[in-house]
Design a protein around this motif. Sequence first.
Motif, PDB file in Angstrom:
ATOM      1  N   GLU A  18       0.837  -1.206   0.000  1.00  0.00           N
ATOM      2  CA  GLU A  18       0.000   0.000   0.000  1.00  0.00           C
ATOM      3  C   GLU A  18       0.872   1.256   0.000  1.00  0.00           C
ATOM      4  N   ILE A  19       1.908   1.231   0.789  1.00  0.00           N
ATOM      5  CA  ILE A  19       2.822   2.376   0.858  1.00  0.00           C
ATOM      6  C   ILE A  19       3.509   2.586  -0.487  1.00  0.00           C
ATOM      7  N   LEU A  21       2.434   1.965  -3.407  1.00  0.00           N
ATOM      8  CA  LEU A  21       1.515   2.543  -4.384  1.00  0.00           C
ATOM      9  C   LEU A  21       1.469   4.064  -4.297  1.00  0.00           C
ATOM     10  N   GLN A  22       1.734   4.595  -3.112  1.00  0.00           N
ATOM     11  CA  GLN A  22       1.713   6.046  -2.907  1.00  0.00           C
ATOM     12  C   GLN A  22       3.106   6.686  -2.994  1.00  0.00           C
ATOM     13  N   HIS A  24       5.140   7.595  -5.237  1.00  0.00           N
ATOM     14  CA  HIS A  24       5.415   8.665  -6.197  1.00  0.00           C
ATOM     15  C   HIS A  24       5.027  10.046  -5.656  1.00  0.00           C
ATOM     16  N   LEU A  25       4.245  10.092  -4.589  1.00  0.00           N
ATOM     17  CA  LEU A  25       3.825  11.354  -3.994  1.00  0.00           C
ATOM     18  C   LEU A  25       4.721  11.801  -2.841  1.00  0.00           C
ATOM     19  N   LYS A  81       2.958   4.920   7.232  1.00  0.00           N
ATOM     20  CA  LYS A  81       1.737   5.138   6.451  1.00  0.00           C
ATOM     21  C   LYS A  81       0.949   6.321   7.023  1.00  0.00           C
ATOM     22  N   HIS A  84       2.845   9.676   6.323  1.00  0.00           N
ATOM     23  CA  HIS A  84       3.040  10.120   4.947  1.00  0.00           C
ATOM     24  C   HIS A  84       1.837   9.933   4.022  1.00  0.00           C
ATOM     25  N   ILE A  85       0.878   9.112   4.412  1.00  0.00           N
ATOM     26  CA  ILE A  85      -0.233   8.827   3.500  1.00  0.00           C
ATOM     27  C   ILE A  85      -1.547   9.366   4.033  1.00  0.00           C
ATOM     28  N   ASN A  86      -1.846   9.150   5.286  1.00  0.00           N
ATOM     29  CA  ASN A  86      -3.148   9.544   5.839  1.00  0.00           C
ATOM     30  C   ASN A  86      -3.242  11.023   6.058  1.00  0.00           C
TER      31      ASN A  86
END
Length: 86
Positions: A18-19, A21-22, A24-25, A81, A84-86
């Motif tokens: 999952e990490i 997949l993100q 590139h951001l 996660k 950096h993602i949520n």
Amino acid sequence: MSNNLNPLVEELKTLKDEINLQAHLFSMDAKDELTELEKDFSQFEHKMEDYMIKFGQLNEQFWVGNKEEIEKFKKEFESFKKKHIN
């Protein structure tokens, strides 16, 4: 690596995927942090595979191992996660 790993290890792999997949951001610092986490996890996976082969458990979903080490990786991936993602 076998697809029949311990469910905790499979959960770690899912978090890692999952990490990725993100990725590139991410900022460069986050990419460096992720690279280090992935390196450590890859070493852990290889160690587990070696143990399972040694004990003849490669094709079984049973593994008695270091739960603390698995939980450490889970916390690190979840923390990354969340940060950096949520």
